[in-house]
Design a protein around this motif. Structure first.
Motif, PDB file in Angstrom:
ATOM      1  N   HIS A   1       0.056  -2.514  14.435  1.00 50.89           N
ATOM      2  CA  HIS A   1       0.229  -3.055  13.081  1.00 50.89           C
ATOM      3  C   HIS A   1      -0.851  -4.087  12.753  1.00 50.89           C
ATOM      4  O   HIS A   1      -1.237  -4.222  11.592  1.00 50.89           O
TER       5      HIS A   1
ATOM      6  N   GLU B   1      -3.917  -2.109  11.817  1.00 50.54           N
ATOM      7  CA  GLU B   1      -3.753  -1.612  10.452  1.00 50.54           C
ATOM      8  C   GLU B   1      -3.910  -2.735   9.439  1.00 50.54           C
ATOM      9  O   GLU B   1      -4.426  -2.528   8.339  1.00 50.54           O
TER      10      GLU B   1
ATOM     11  N   ARG C   1      -7.600  -3.171   8.875  1.00 49.65           N
ATOM     12  CA  ARG C   1      -8.099  -2.058   8.057  1.00 49.65           C
ATOM     13  C   ARG C   1      -7.623  -2.182   6.607  1.00 49.65           C
ATOM     14  O   ARG C   1      -8.375  -1.890   5.666  1.00 49.65           O
ATOM     15  N   SER C   2      -6.383  -2.600   6.430  1.00 47.20           N
ATOM     16  CA  SER C   2      -5.830  -2.714   5.072  1.00 47.20           C
ATOM     17  C   SER C   2      -6.515  -3.817   4.278  1.00 47.20           C
ATOM     18  O   SER C   2      -6.725  -3.682   3.068  1.00 47.20           O
TER      19      SER C   2
ATOM     20  N   ASN D   1       1.131  -4.563   4.922  1.00 46.70           N
ATOM     21  CA  ASN D   1       0.176  -3.457   5.005  1.00 46.70           C
ATOM     22  C   ASN D   1       0.411  -2.457   3.882  1.00 46.70           C
ATOM     23  O   ASN D   1      -0.545  -1.920   3.307  1.00 46.70           O
TER      24      ASN D   1
ATOM     25  N   GLN E   1      -2.339  -1.711   0.949  1.00 43.18           N
ATOM     26  CA  GLN E   1      -2.808  -0.343   0.736  1.00 43.18           C
ATOM     27  C   GLN E   1      -2.443   0.193  -0.643  1.00 43.18           C
ATOM     28  O   GLN E   1      -2.786   1.317  -0.990  1.00 43.18           O
TER      29      GLN E   1
END
Length: 520
Positions: A287, A290, A293-294, A458, A462
């Protein structure tokens, strides 16, 4: 030759303080005990003795430890690992905290710049009403700033409030410039009429949409970074299970009881103990990756019409167009205002252009070095280096701080050996079922709560779930406990259930608590 080699190895081991068979003195143990401020020296026996009362640091040989010392060693072992966790996360925490402050400062500077540009426009193009417009302009940018920093303001309302306050000034000075100053009561009537006559066309709606979309992204960025700090604070103050505390004691300080104050644990042994103790923390890894990345995805979307800096520094241009629209439609607006109101005083309605023609404005050119986009890019480039932080933390601690280097004699939990021979397990909860050193019963409920918050942020980052504009409460609490909790051991005997077993009994305290006697 074989006997000489054996004697040489024995003497070398004695000289390095690793093992000498039976203890002759506790002087070295006492020195380290005092140096590390583990407890008073009176807890040490005057000479080595049988350790029949010890619960963890048991040995067939004589020992320099008492039960009281063992308790102090356990507190010290827990303190040592928490200090290591906080030290290892300090650069990451500083990176995020510094950029939260930098982004907030940049927002505030942008607010002031945008306010100055707007006031400059009014002074250059509409000098007659500029001084009276200063107050509404200040209120507009104060409200936008509060919205960006987390206040639950409605963007449509704050923008409309600004244009409502602006219309009487435009009506008096630009549409009907021959009027003397109109009475306050009549000005309020004109203000009330502005919603019906829509003097500024689509400008209020356009500005509100621009601020809402770019502003939500900006405040979501700040909210995410605050959550990042919360994740680090939670893991920095991880409370360890009883099984873990015993394993840390055995790894760190049980060798001291045998006089092996310079020994270090074998690499495999260290990995098993630390991976077991940090098993729940390793679950954050997926998580957290992520999350990074988010944030990158959000930053990529904060471009063009959603670039907060571009929107804010373009407010004065949009305002210029809005006032020009009102001037162009002056006769219609005068008629509409007159017909919809009961005049408070006799006014002369006539078309009249401004005594000073509006001046076309040049687009504001940013200095790229100061831009939000550059700041975001630099921050994310640095944050990307920490994307595997939680997945590799246990290994980093053993390799960098705790374990013996390859090829050297090391402590395996019972003796000094050449290498650790038991199976080394992987990271995470599932991998701990075969851990020979630490029994992991369940995931830490507080870590589960912070994972839930990461999952939620997240989704928002996104764009999968966008909250009502101006409210991001869900991010603050996630699905976890709104009061916050400390992680802790969840042994049945400690009075709390496993994951999903209900409420965790011990609440968070963000201040350090005095060491209390621990059960071993």
């Amino acid at each position: 030759m074989g006997v000489q080699w054996t004697n040489w190895v024995f003497l070398l081991a004695c000289f390095t303080g690793l093992t000498c068979g039976s203890l002759n003195s506790c002087d070295e143990v006492r020195k380290v005990f005092q140096l590390r401020q583990i407890g008073p020296s009176k807890l040490l026996p005057s000479s080595p003795k049988p350790g029949s009362d010890l619960q963890v640091c048991t040995s067939r040989n004589l020992t320099c430890c008492s039960k009281k010392m063992e308790e102090r060693y356990q507190v010290a072992a827990r303190r040592d690992i928490q200090n290591l966790l906080q030290t290892s996360s300090s650069s990451l925490k500083f990176l995020i905290s510094r950029n939260v402050a930098a982004f907030q400062e940049t927002f505030e500077v942008l607010m002031k710049q945008a306010e100055n540009h707007t006031n400059s426009l009014l002074h250059e193009s509409y000098r007659n009403m500029a001084s009276q417009a200063v107050g509404p302009v200040r209120e507009l940018f104060t409200d936008i700033g509060l919205f960006l920093l987390g206040s639950e303001l409605n963007v449509d309302d704050l923008v409309q409030r600004f244009f409502d306050a602006l219309f009487p000034l435009v009506y008096n000075h630009l549409i009907n410039p021959d009027l003397s100053d109109i009475a306050p009561g009549y000005a309020e009537c004109v203000r009330s009429a502005s919603r019906d006559v829509r003097p500024f066309g689509a400008a209020p709606s356009l500005l509100a949409n621009q601020i809402a979309h770019s502003g939500v992204s900006g405040k979501l960025l700040l909210q995410a970074l605050h959550l990042g700090i919360e994740v680090i604070n939670t893991t920095d103050h991880l409370q360890f299970s009883r099984e873990c505390r015993r394993a840390l004691l055995k790894m760190h300080y049980c060798p001291h009881c045998q006089g092996l104050t310079q020994s270090k644990p074998c690499m495999g042994y260290c990995l098993n103990v630390i991976r077991g103790c940090l098993a729940s923390m390793a679950e954050i890894d997926t998580h957290w990756r992520e999350f990074v990345r988010s944030l990158e995805g959000l930053s990529a979307r904060m471009q063009g019409p959603h670039d907060l800096e571009q929107v804010l520094l373009g407010v004065h241009t949009l305002l210029h167009d809005a006032v020009a629209h009102a001037q162009k439609n002056g006769p219609r607006l005068s008629a509409q205002v007159k017909s919809s109101l009961e005049p408070a005083q006799s006014v002369s309605v006539q078309q009249h252009s401004s005594g000073r023609e509006s001046i076309p404005l040049k687009a504001y050119v940013r200095e790229s070095g100061d831009s939000l986009a550059v700041r975001r890019k630099e921050f994310l480039n640095s944050l990307r280096l920490y994307r595997t932080y939680y997945g590799g933390l246990a290994d980093q601690l053993c390799v960098s701080e705790l374990a013996s280097a390859d090829g050297l004699s090391c402590w395996n939990g019972a003796d000094i050996v050449k290498s650790y021979t038991l199976r080394v397990v992987g990271s995470g909860i599932k991998a701990q079922t075969t851990n020979p050193e630490v029994k992991v019963k369940a995931a830490d409920p507080v870590i589960n709560q912070i994972i839930d918050k990461l999952k939620h942020i997240n989704q928002l980052l996104q764009g999968k779930s966008i909250p009502k504009l101006g409210t991001l409460d869900q991010i603050e609490t996630g699905s976890g406990d709104p009061e916050g909790r400390y992680s802790g051991d969840c042994d049945d005997e400690d009075g709390c259930g496993g994951s999903g077993a209900g409420e965790v009994k011990r609440k968070v305290s963000r201040v350090s608590k005095p060491h209390r006697r621990q059960r071993l």
